[in-house]
Design a protein around this motif. Structure first.
Motif, PDB file in Angstrom:
ATOM      1  N   THR A  37      34.536  -9.842 114.246  1.00 48.62           N
ATOM      2  CA  THR A  37      33.965 -10.818 115.163  1.00 48.62           C
ATOM      3  C   THR A  37      33.868 -12.176 114.459  1.00 48.62           C
ATOM      4  N   GLN A  38      33.941 -13.237 115.228  1.00 48.44           N
ATOM      5  CA  GLN A  38      33.808 -14.570 114.658  1.00 48.44           C
ATOM      6  C   GLN A  38      32.341 -14.850 114.394  1.00 48.44           C
ATOM      7  N   THR A  39      32.013 -15.188 113.146  1.00 56.14           N
ATOM      8  CA  THR A  39      30.622 -15.423 112.759  1.00 56.14           C
ATOM      9  C   THR A  39      30.254 -16.893 112.687  1.00 56.14           C
ATOM     10  N   ARG A  40      31.272 -17.770 112.648  1.00 55.90           N
ATOM     11  CA  ARG A  40      30.998 -19.206 112.527  1.00 55.90           C
ATOM     12  C   ARG A  40      32.237 -19.984 112.954  1.00 55.90           C
ATOM     13  N   ALA A  41      32.077 -21.297 113.108  1.00 59.38           N
ATOM     14  CA  ALA A  41      33.216 -22.172 113.367  1.00 59.38           C
ATOM     15  C   ALA A  41      34.015 -22.317 112.068  1.00 59.38           C
ATOM     16  N   ALA A 146      33.456 -24.105  93.408  1.00 62.15           N
ATOM     17  CA  ALA A 146      32.038 -24.270  93.742  1.00 62.15           C
ATOM     18  C   ALA A 146      31.782 -23.687  95.128  1.00 62.15           C
ATOM     19  N   LEU A 147      30.830 -22.777  95.213  1.00 60.24           N
ATOM     20  CA  LEU A 147      30.516 -22.123  96.475  1.00 60.24           C
ATOM     21  C   LEU A 147      29.688 -23.040  97.372  1.00 60.24           C
ATOM     22  N   ARG A 148      29.975 -22.938  98.673  1.00 59.46           N
ATOM     23  CA  ARG A 148      29.237 -23.714  99.671  1.00 59.46           C
ATOM     24  C   ARG A 148      28.376 -22.763 100.499  1.00 59.46           C
ATOM     25  N   ALA A 149      27.529 -23.311 101.326  1.00 58.33           N
ATOM     26  CA  ALA A 149      26.643 -22.488 102.161  1.00 58.33           C
ATOM     27  C   ALA A 149      27.442 -21.502 103.008  1.00 58.33           C
ATOM     28  N   LYS A 150      28.580 -21.934 103.526  1.00 60.95           N
ATOM     29  CA  LYS A 150      29.383 -21.039 104.366  1.00 60.95           C
ATOM     30  C   LYS A 150      29.950 -19.872 103.553  1.00 60.95           C
ATOM     31  N   ASP A 151      30.236 -20.085 102.266  1.00 60.89           N
ATOM     32  CA  ASP A 151      30.727 -18.993 101.420  1.00 60.89           C
ATOM     33  C   ASP A 151      29.643 -17.929 101.241  1.00 60.89           C
ATOM     34  N   PHE A 152      28.403 -18.389 101.020  1.00 57.77           N
ATOM     35  CA  PHE A 152      27.294 -17.443 100.896  1.00 57.77           C
ATOM     36  C   PHE A 152      27.122 -16.660 102.196  1.00 57.77           C
TER      37      PHE A 152
END
Length: 171
Positions: A37-41, A146-152
């Motif tokens: 399922t799509q969880t985000r844009a 570098a990880l971003r909020a979307k990666d977490f």
């Protein structure tokens, strides 16, 4: 040309249908496919594709109005094409070695996608798709940038959906 900030699920399926060779979804769309399922844009769709199949797909996309989107990391094995109504496609080209590993970096090897990474299966809008494996996604998101909020958020969603342990740095 103004590029759409989001790549819709319909573009992902259309893109897969246009390719002569197998496409593996990576990154955010790869995670969402694994979850089902799509969880985000999504800003783009990351694809891993065998280098020999790229020219035909690139030609097809250009005929459909996609244009080069230059970036600091643009090179023959990694480039982006964009369309104002379909979003961005981030190409990652590989050549398969005799063991099934995807050698990344053409002509100069920069890294290797292990053969096991190509075993992922998921779905987008109910359609089966190939994607990079859940284990690979976790490992890939654990090093190299570098990880971003979307990666977490992606890794937390993947761990919840698959029951995989979440590495410490994602908690």
């Amino acid at each position: 040309m103004t590029i759409s900030p989001q790549t819709p699920a319909t573009t992902v399926l259309w893109l897969i249908s246009q390719s002569e060779g197998a496409i593996w979804l990576d990154g955010g769309w790869g995670v969402d496919a694994l979850i089902g399922t799509q969880t985000r844009a999504h800003e783009d769709v990351d694809i891993v594709l065998e280098e020999r199949h790229a020219p035909l797909l690139v030609d097809c996309l250009r005929l459909a109005g996609f244009e080069d989107v230059p970036r600091d990391d643009t090179r023959p094995c990694n480039f982006v094409l964009g369309s104002s109504d379909r979003g961005l496609v981030d190409f990652h080209l590989v050549r398969f070695d005799p063991d099934g590993n995807g050698v990344y970096g053409i002509p100069k090897p920069e890294g290797v996608y292990p053969a096991e990474a190509f075993t992922g299966r998921g779905e987008v809008l109910g359609q089966p798709v190939r994607c990079m494996s859940a284990i690979y996604q976790m490992e890939n998101h654990s090093s190299g940038y570098a990880l971003r909020a979307k990666d977490f958020a992606d890794m937390q969603a993947l761990a919840a959906a698959t029951g995989m342990p979440l590495p410490k740095h994602f908690r």
